[in-house]
Write a protein that holds these residues in place. Structure first.
Motif, PDB file in Angstrom:
ATOM      1  N   HIS A  25       0.815  -1.224   0.000  1.00 24.36           N
ATOM      2  CA  HIS A  25       0.000   0.000   0.000  1.00 24.36           C
ATOM      3  C   HIS A  25       0.849   1.274   0.000  1.00 24.36           C
ATOM      4  O   HIS A  25       0.406   2.319   0.455  1.00 24.36           O
ATOM      5  N   HIS A  26       2.065   1.171  -0.487  1.00 23.73           N
ATOM      6  CA  HIS A  26       2.947   2.339  -0.586  1.00 23.73           C
ATOM      7  C   HIS A  26       2.302   3.392  -1.495  1.00 23.73           C
ATOM      8  O   HIS A  26       1.756   3.063  -2.541  1.00 23.73           O
ATOM      9  N   LEU A  27       2.352   4.630  -1.085  1.00 23.96           N
ATOM     10  CA  LEU A  27       1.853   5.720  -1.912  1.00 23.96           C
ATOM     11  C   LEU A  27       3.027   6.271  -2.712  1.00 23.96           C
ATOM     12  O   LEU A  27       3.883   6.971  -2.184  1.00 23.96           O
ATOM     13  N   TYR A  28       3.061   5.917  -3.979  1.00 21.81           N
ATOM     14  CA  TYR A  28       4.177   6.322  -4.833  1.00 21.81           C
ATOM     15  C   TYR A  28       4.120   7.812  -5.113  1.00 21.81           C
ATOM     16  O   TYR A  28       3.087   8.351  -5.481  1.00 21.81           O
ATOM     17  N   ASN A  29       5.263   8.465  -4.945  1.00 22.59           N
ATOM     18  CA  ASN A  29       5.335   9.882  -5.298  1.00 22.59           C
ATOM     19  C   ASN A  29       6.151  10.012  -6.577  1.00 22.59           C
ATOM     20  O   ASN A  29       6.715   9.032  -7.081  1.00 22.59           O
ATOM     21  N   ASP A  30       6.204  11.202  -7.115  1.00 24.08           N
ATOM     22  CA  ASP A  30       6.900  11.407  -8.388  1.00 24.08           C
ATOM     23  C   ASP A  30       8.388  11.076  -8.287  1.00 24.08           C
ATOM     24  O   ASP A  30       8.982  10.592  -9.254  1.00 24.08           O
ATOM     25  N   ALA A  31       8.986  11.322  -7.134  1.00 25.81           N
ATOM     26  CA  ALA A  31      10.406  10.994  -6.953  1.00 25.81           C
ATOM     27  C   ALA A  31      10.626   9.480  -7.033  1.00 25.81           C
ATOM     28  O   ALA A  31      11.615   9.026  -7.630  1.00 25.81           O
ATOM     29  N   ASP A  32       9.722   8.699  -6.435  1.00 22.81           N
ATOM     30  CA  ASP A  32       9.823   7.235  -6.528  1.00 22.81           C
ATOM     31  C   ASP A  32       9.832   6.800  -7.989  1.00 22.81           C
ATOM     32  O   ASP A  32      10.683   6.008  -8.416  1.00 22.81           O
ATOM     33  N   ILE A  33       8.879   7.325  -8.747  1.00 22.16           N
ATOM     34  CA  ILE A  33       8.742   6.932 -10.152  1.00 22.16           C
ATOM     35  C   ILE A  33       9.949   7.390 -10.958  1.00 22.16           C
ATOM     36  O   ILE A  33      10.492   6.630 -11.772  1.00 22.16           O
ATOM     37  N   SER A  34      10.415   8.603 -10.723  1.00 18.62           N
ATOM     38  CA  SER A  34      11.596   9.109 -11.434  1.00 18.62           C
ATOM     39  C   SER A  34      12.812   8.239 -11.166  1.00 18.62           C
ATOM     40  O   SER A  34      13.579   7.923 -12.088  1.00 18.62           O
ATOM     41  N   ARG A  56      -2.814   2.273  -8.712  1.00 25.46           N
ATOM     42  CA  ARG A  56      -2.613   3.270  -7.657  1.00 25.46           C
ATOM     43  C   ARG A  56      -1.748   4.435  -8.119  1.00 25.46           C
ATOM     44  O   ARG A  56      -1.584   5.411  -7.402  1.00 25.46           O
ATOM     45  N   LEU A  57      -1.187   4.323  -9.325  1.00 25.23           N
ATOM     46  CA  LEU A  57      -0.361   5.403  -9.869  1.00 25.23           C
ATOM     47  C   LEU A  57      -1.239   6.438 -10.561  1.00 25.23           C
ATOM     48  O   LEU A  57      -2.276   6.105 -11.129  1.00 25.23           O
ATOM     49  N   SER A  58      -0.785   7.680 -10.545  1.00 24.15           N
ATOM     50  CA  SER A  58      -1.501   8.717 -11.284  1.00 24.15           C
ATOM     51  C   SER A  58      -1.296   8.484 -12.780  1.00 24.15           C
ATOM     52  O   SER A  58      -0.386   7.757 -13.189  1.00 24.15           O
ATOM     53  N   LYS A  59      -2.125   9.108 -13.580  1.00 26.91           N
ATOM     54  CA  LYS A  59      -2.023   8.941 -15.031  1.00 26.91           C
ATOM     55  C   LYS A  59      -0.627   9.312 -15.532  1.00 26.91           C
ATOM     56  O   LYS A  59      -0.036   8.601 -16.343  1.00 26.91           O
ATOM     57  N   SER A  60      -0.076  10.410 -15.033  1.00 28.86           N
ATOM     58  CA  SER A  60       1.258  10.832 -15.477  1.00 28.86           C
ATOM     59  C   SER A  60       2.348   9.860 -15.010  1.00 28.86           C
ATOM     60  O   SER A  60       3.348   9.665 -15.695  1.00 28.86           O
ATOM     61  N   GLN A  61       2.161   9.242 -13.849  1.00 25.78           N
ATOM     62  CA  GLN A  61       3.149   8.295 -13.337  1.00 25.78           C
ATOM     63  C   GLN A  61       3.140   6.985 -14.125  1.00 25.78           C
ATOM     64  O   GLN A  61       4.131   6.263 -14.143  1.00 25.78           O
ATOM     65  N   ARG A  62       2.032   6.675 -14.772  1.00 29.12           N
ATOM     66  CA  ARG A  62       1.897   5.406 -15.491  1.00 29.12           C
ATOM     67  C   ARG A  62       2.678   5.361 -16.804  1.00 29.12           C
ATOM     68  O   ARG A  62       2.906   4.286 -17.344  1.00 29.12           O
ATOM     69  N   GLU A  63       3.098   6.521 -17.290  1.00 27.41           N
ATOM     70  CA  GLU A  63       3.821   6.550 -18.559  1.00 27.41           C
ATOM     71  C   GLU A  63       5.110   5.738 -18.461  1.00 27.41           C
ATOM     72  O   GLU A  63       5.839   5.836 -17.487  1.00 27.41           O
TER      73      GLU A  63
END
Length: 88
Positions: A25-34, A56-63
């Motif tokens: 249930h980790h809430l991924y932030n943009d830094a995690d994805i980057s 659970r990822l935002s649309k922009s994070q899914r790219e």
């Protein structure tokens, strides 16, 4: 259980070059994805996750992130019905 997912990818024939796991249930932030995308780029690899985490990822994070769907196929339907009976 990240190890089980990584083992599944390996058993499906993926060439797993690196892994990174997060707590359930980790809430991924943009830094995690980057950071994950940078790691994938370093290894010239695709970034892949579970359906559970992908949604659970935002649309922009899914790219640039792939999803490996896992489907259960029960050979003995009566066995699962027997397991579920106490619940219902």
């Amino acid at each position: 259980r990240p190890k089980k997912f990584f083992d599944t990818l390996f058993n499906m024939g993926y060439n797993v070059v690196a892994t990174k796991s997060f707590s359930d249930h980790h809430l991924y932030n943009d830094a995690d994805i980057s950071n994950l995308l940078a790691l994938a780029k370093l290894y010239k690899a695709d970034l892949i996750t579970t359906s559970k985490d992908y949604v659970r990822l935002s649309k922009s994070q899914r790219e640039n992130i792939l999803v490996q769907k896992i489907i259960f196929d029960w050979n003995d339907v009566s066995a699962i019905e027997k397991l579920m009976r106490p619940i219902f």
